[in-house]
Scaffold this active site. Sequence first.
Site, PDB file in Angstrom:
ATOM      1  N   LYS A 162       0.847  -1.202   0.000  1.00 41.37           N
ATOM      2  CA  LYS A 162       0.000   0.000   0.000  1.00 41.37           C
ATOM      3  C   LYS A 162       0.882   1.251   0.000  1.00 41.37           C
ATOM      4  O   LYS A 162       0.618   2.217  -0.732  1.00 41.37           O
ATOM      5  CB  LYS A 162      -0.944  -0.014   1.215  1.00 41.37           C
ATOM      6  CG  LYS A 162      -2.042  -1.059   1.079  1.00 41.37           C
ATOM      7  CD  LYS A 162      -2.827  -1.270   2.368  1.00 41.37           C
ATOM      8  CE  LYS A 162      -3.805  -2.441   2.201  1.00 41.37           C
ATOM      9  NZ  LYS A 162      -4.509  -2.810   3.428  1.00 41.37           N
ATOM     10  N   GLN A 219      -4.353  -1.379   9.679  1.00 41.85           N
ATOM     11  CA  GLN A 219      -4.309  -2.715   9.068  1.00 41.85           C
ATOM     12  C   GLN A 219      -4.900  -3.750  10.023  1.00 41.85           C
ATOM     13  O   GLN A 219      -4.513  -3.824  11.191  1.00 41.85           O
ATOM     14  CB  GLN A 219      -2.849  -3.068   8.717  1.00 41.85           C
ATOM     15  CG  GLN A 219      -2.684  -4.394   8.003  1.00 41.85           C
ATOM     16  CD  GLN A 219      -3.343  -4.416   6.619  1.00 41.85           C
ATOM     17  OE1 GLN A 219      -3.212  -3.468   5.848  1.00 41.85           O
ATOM     18  NE2 GLN A 219      -4.053  -5.494   6.314  1.00 41.85           N
ATOM     19  N   ASP A 269     -10.864   3.182   4.211  1.00 45.48           N
ATOM     20  CA  ASP A 269     -11.193   1.760   4.041  1.00 45.48           C
ATOM     21  C   ASP A 269     -12.699   1.561   3.881  1.00 45.48           C
ATOM     22  O   ASP A 269     -13.148   0.501   3.464  1.00 45.48           O
ATOM     23  CB  ASP A 269     -10.715   0.956   5.262  1.00 45.48           C
ATOM     24  CG  ASP A 269      -9.406   0.227   5.000  1.00 45.48           C
ATOM     25  OD1 ASP A 269      -9.101  -0.037   3.818  1.00 45.48           O
ATOM     26  OD2 ASP A 269      -8.694  -0.083   5.979  1.00 45.48           O
TER      27      ASP A 269
END
Length: 295
Positions: free
Chosen positions: A53, A97, A120
């Site tokens: 990412k 994460q 997200d």
Amino acid sequence: MTAQIIDGKALAAAMRAELKDTVTKLKTKGITPGLAVILVGQDPASQSYVTAKEKACAEIGIYSDDNRLPAETSEADLLALVKRFNADPKIHGILVQLPLPKHIDEDKVLLAIDPDKDVDGFHPVNVGRMVVGQKGFLPCTPHGVLQMLLRSGVSLEGAEVVIVGRSNIVGKPLANMLIQKSPTGNATVTVCHTRTKHLAEHVQRADIVIAAAGRPGTVTAEMVKAGAVVIDVGVNRVEDATKKNGYRLVGDVDFEAVKEKASLITPVPGGVGPMTITMLLHNTVQSARQAAGLL
Ligand code: NAP
């Protein structure tokens, strides 16, 4: 019929080039999109996702703030860090994460993220916005699937879609996106799961099959209607003695057999995966534009 392969890498590269252009233009206005990436612990898979990412951010000019914290980080310290990034104007997106270590309440951490920085798309505020069709961040994997379908010229209007899997990160949001009363929705969607009776009968009806079960071989050629579009979200490790690391990655679809029946199909790897990170970049750029009053 042999299916045409939907090349996720090529689609992702095209979208990333578009995003890079947008970022270059934003920079001329003094705006640099910023993403805070938080990883707690040393899980190897999570480490490689986070590295990928951050690399993708750098490639298109997004600033990423890398935060790799020890596994014993307390919930209070993690919440304080999230709070700091919520207030930081250089940061337009916050990515925590998952999974988090057991002693940290994931829901509490996700709820602490400012919904307007929740790139997200997991915060209940953004889930709610998505369900009622309001503007907000769409979760990356299902949004990536939607973009793959649209950019491959697949018509969703009135299409019978069968999704195998009802998770909060893939199946449920995807179903919601595809039933929206909009030109990028208007599909008729069935969502299957482990309690579904006669899975094969549902899948056989589908113009578009989306497999997100996390089990190899969930969708076989006998289950797929000739000419169907097949999107494989699954990523599974199967033992393979011929590989140096002892395994290879496969999806949920019996790819070799199904590709002889489908009209379009995604491979694993190289299908949905590259689109997921691309949609994270997209959300971060959108957030920077929103914060600058450009949306
Ligand atoms: P998950 O939370 O484990 O959910 C799996 C879903 O599939 C559940 O709803 C489960 O039903 C259903 N299911 C499992 N086996 C089934 C079967 N035999 N028949 C019918 N339904 C079945 O998984 P997830 O997080 O959604 O991920 C799904 C897959 O996508 C995984 O392989 C994951 O690695 C992959 N993934 C890929 C990306 C990417 O970027 N490429 C991103 C996210 C996930 P129940 O609800 O009844 O248990």
